[in-house]
Design a protein around this motif. Structure first.
Motif, PDB file in Angstrom:
ATOM      1  N   ALA A  13       0.849  -1.183   0.000  1.00  0.00           N
ATOM      2  CA  ALA A  13       0.000   0.000   0.000  1.00  0.00           C
ATOM      3  C   ALA A  13       0.885   1.233   0.000  1.00  0.00           C
ATOM      4  O   ALA A  13       1.922   1.261   0.656  1.00  0.00           O
ATOM      5  CB  ALA A  13      -0.897  -0.006   1.231  1.00  0.00           C
ATOM      6  N   ILE A  14       0.470   2.252  -0.721  1.00  0.00           N
ATOM      7  CA  ILE A  14       1.278   3.460  -0.838  1.00  0.00           C
ATOM      8  C   ILE A  14       0.443   4.658  -0.417  1.00  0.00           C
ATOM      9  O   ILE A  14      -0.653   4.873  -0.927  1.00  0.00           O
ATOM     10  CB  ILE A  14       1.765   3.650  -2.287  1.00  0.00           C
ATOM     11  N   SER A  15       0.917   5.424   0.513  1.00  0.00           N
ATOM     12  CA  SER A  15       0.242   6.645   0.918  1.00  0.00           C
ATOM     13  C   SER A  15       0.921   7.837   0.273  1.00  0.00           C
ATOM     14  O   SER A  15       2.067   7.751  -0.156  1.00  0.00           O
ATOM     15  CB  SER A  15       0.271   6.778   2.451  1.00  0.00           C
ATOM     16  N   ALA A  16       0.194   8.959   0.223  1.00  0.00           N
ATOM     17  CA  ALA A  16       0.747  10.160  -0.396  1.00  0.00           C
ATOM     18  C   ALA A  16       2.007  10.591   0.327  1.00  0.00           C
ATOM     19  O   ALA A  16       2.038  10.726   1.541  1.00  0.00           O
ATOM     20  CB  ALA A  16      -0.286  11.277  -0.364  1.00  0.00           C
ATOM     21  N   ASN A  17       3.051  10.831  -0.424  1.00  0.00           N
ATOM     22  CA  ASN A  17       4.336  11.188   0.167  1.00  0.00           C
ATOM     23  C   ASN A  17       5.128  11.986  -0.843  1.00  0.00           C
ATOM     24  O   ASN A  17       5.213  11.605  -2.004  1.00  0.00           O
ATOM     25  CB  ASN A  17       5.108   9.922   0.554  1.00  0.00           C
ATOM     26  N   ALA A  18       5.677  13.104  -0.403  1.00  0.00           N
ATOM     27  CA  ALA A  18       6.463  13.935  -1.309  1.00  0.00           C
ATOM     28  C   ALA A  18       7.834  13.351  -1.578  1.00  0.00           C
ATOM     29  O   ALA A  18       8.509  13.740  -2.524  1.00  0.00           O
ATOM     30  CB  ALA A  18       6.624  15.344  -0.736  1.00  0.00           C
ATOM     31  N   GLN A  19       8.253  12.396  -0.749  1.00  0.00           N
ATOM     32  CA  GLN A  19       9.546  11.766  -0.941  1.00  0.00           C
ATOM     33  C   GLN A  19       9.394  10.533  -1.817  1.00  0.00           C
ATOM     34  O   GLN A  19       8.365   9.863  -1.780  1.00  0.00           O
ATOM     35  CB  GLN A  19      10.135  11.342   0.417  1.00  0.00           C
ATOM     36  N   PRO A  20      10.433  10.190  -2.616  1.00  0.00           N
ATOM     37  CA  PRO A  20      10.374   8.926  -3.348  1.00  0.00           C
ATOM     38  C   PRO A  20      10.158   7.794  -2.357  1.00  0.00           C
ATOM     39  O   PRO A  20      10.830   7.720  -1.332  1.00  0.00           O
ATOM     40  CB  PRO A  20      11.751   8.842  -4.024  1.00  0.00           C
ATOM     41  N   VAL A  73       0.628  15.147  -4.316  1.00  0.00           N
ATOM     42  CA  VAL A  73       1.034  15.917  -3.134  1.00  0.00           C
ATOM     43  C   VAL A  73       1.759  17.204  -3.514  1.00  0.00           C
ATOM     44  O   VAL A  73       1.948  18.076  -2.664  1.00  0.00           O
ATOM     45  CB  VAL A  73       1.917  15.076  -2.194  1.00  0.00           C
ATOM     46  N   PHE A  74       2.146  17.350  -4.763  1.00  0.00           N
ATOM     47  CA  PHE A  74       2.789  18.578  -5.222  1.00  0.00           C
ATOM     48  C   PHE A  74       1.770  19.556  -5.818  1.00  0.00           C
ATOM     49  O   PHE A  74       2.131  20.645  -6.259  1.00  0.00           O
ATOM     50  CB  PHE A  74       3.853  18.256  -6.272  1.00  0.00           C
ATOM     51  N   ARG A 102       8.089  20.783  -9.419  1.00  0.00           N
ATOM     52  CA  ARG A 102       8.412  20.418  -8.038  1.00  0.00           C
ATOM     53  C   ARG A 102       8.623  18.909  -7.911  1.00  0.00           C
ATOM     54  O   ARG A 102       9.548  18.449  -7.227  1.00  0.00           O
ATOM     55  CB  ARG A 102       7.302  20.890  -7.098  1.00  0.00           C
ATOM     56  N   ALA A 103       7.774  18.151  -8.575  1.00  0.00           N
ATOM     57  CA  ALA A 103       7.882  16.693  -8.492  1.00  0.00           C
ATOM     58  C   ALA A 103       9.160  16.188  -9.147  1.00  0.00           C
ATOM     59  O   ALA A 103       9.858  15.319  -8.595  1.00  0.00           O
ATOM     60  CB  ALA A 103       6.666  16.049  -9.149  1.00  0.00           C
ATOM     61  N   LEU A 104       9.495  16.727 -10.309  1.00  0.00           N
ATOM     62  CA  LEU A 104      10.699  16.277 -11.008  1.00  0.00           C
ATOM     63  C   LEU A 104      11.962  16.715 -10.277  1.00  0.00           C
ATOM     64  O   LEU A 104      12.977  16.007 -10.293  1.00  0.00           O
ATOM     65  CB  LEU A 104      10.696  16.790 -12.445  1.00  0.00           C
TER      66      LEU A 104
END
Length: 269
Positions: A13-20, A73-74, A102-104
């Motif tokens: 499961a993956i939650s929203a996260n700004a980090q890889p 999240v961005f 921001r994401a890249l």
């Protein structure tokens, strides 16, 4: 008696996260392992098919790594907006440059600037057709970043600013780049040493030398009145190699005249 936990088969499961987010975090990531960072609105789609079979086993063993980055999240504003209407009018929505930027930038943290060591790819129907040569090139890098588009595509300024290489799976349009990203990663990861186990298995595949692969057969010797070609049962390895080469050339000439013409040109014929 407590119920034993079920196997995840490579899915988390993956939650929203700004980090890889490193998948398979309970398994080792070998030093220098090839890594795919995927910028997507749907991180829960990963690893998907990549978590199965040999690629999934190699992922669990740490031979390669997968870091999905949640684009949402961005986003901007209360609703984390990632798109807006096209400049100049028209149907659909375009992914915003500030959000993608921001994401890249986050995806680029800790990665080499040299695109030969770390390709940055946008999956796009207008891109250059993806080939086996691209897969070999990507596999030789330290890793890569893949941007999965949605809607009508992404703002051109992002492509220019990050020097994104546009790659296409073919002359058709998907609803998003996630399926294409998984295809590119699969084709690339299987070329990483140790993933397939038998490196020789990639040497006679379609496109490995510019030709389609010859036909394959296995037991039983006869099935529904169809027999394995006698040459394959002869034990004469020279004759078998000659037959396979002739079959590869015949199939390529019949089915892919473009590849056949390129093959002849490379030979100087």
């Amino acid at each position: 008696m407590p119920t034993p936990p079920t196997r995840s088969h490579g899915r988390l499961a993956i939650s929203a996260n700004a980090q890889p987010r490193e998948l398979m975090s309970d398994t080792p990531r070998l030093k220098g392992a090839w890594c795919a960072r995927v910028v997507t609105l749907f991180p829960e789609l990963f690893p998907g098919v990549l978590g199965a079979s040999l690629t999934g086993k190699a992922l669990q063993q740490g031979l390669w790594a997968l870091d999905p980055i949640d684009l949402r999240v961005f986003g901007t504003g209360k609703h984390r907006q990632v798109d807006d209407t096209p400049a100049g009018g028209g149907a659909g929505l375009v992914m915003k440059p500030d959000v993608l930027g921001r994401a890249l930038s986050m995806a680029g943290n800790g990665t080499p600037d040299d695109p030969a060591r770390w390709p940055r790819v946008y999956l796009s129907p207008r891109g250059k057709p993806f080939t086996q040569a691209d897969a070999r090139r990507f596999a030789a890098a330290d890793g890569m970043t893949l941007l999965c588009g949605r809607f009508e595509g992404v703002d051109q300024r992002v492509i220019d600013a990050f020097a994104l290489e546009e790659i296409s799976l073919g002359d058709f349009v998907l609803t998003g780049g996630e399926i294409a990203a998984q295809a590119v990663i699969d084709a690339t990861v299987r070329l990483i040493p140790g993933v397939l186990g038998n490196a020789a298995s990639t040497e006679e595949e379609s496109f490995s030398d510019g030709l389609l692969e010859h036909a394959q057969y296995t037991q039983p010797r006869s099935w529904q009145g169809r027999d394995i070609p006698e040459v394959l049962l002869s034990g004469n390895h020279g004759a078998i190699a000659k037959w396979r080469r002739a079959e590869a050339e015949r199939l390529t000439a019949e089915r892919r005249p473009d590849l056949w013409a390129a093959h002849l040109a490379a030979k100087g014929d």
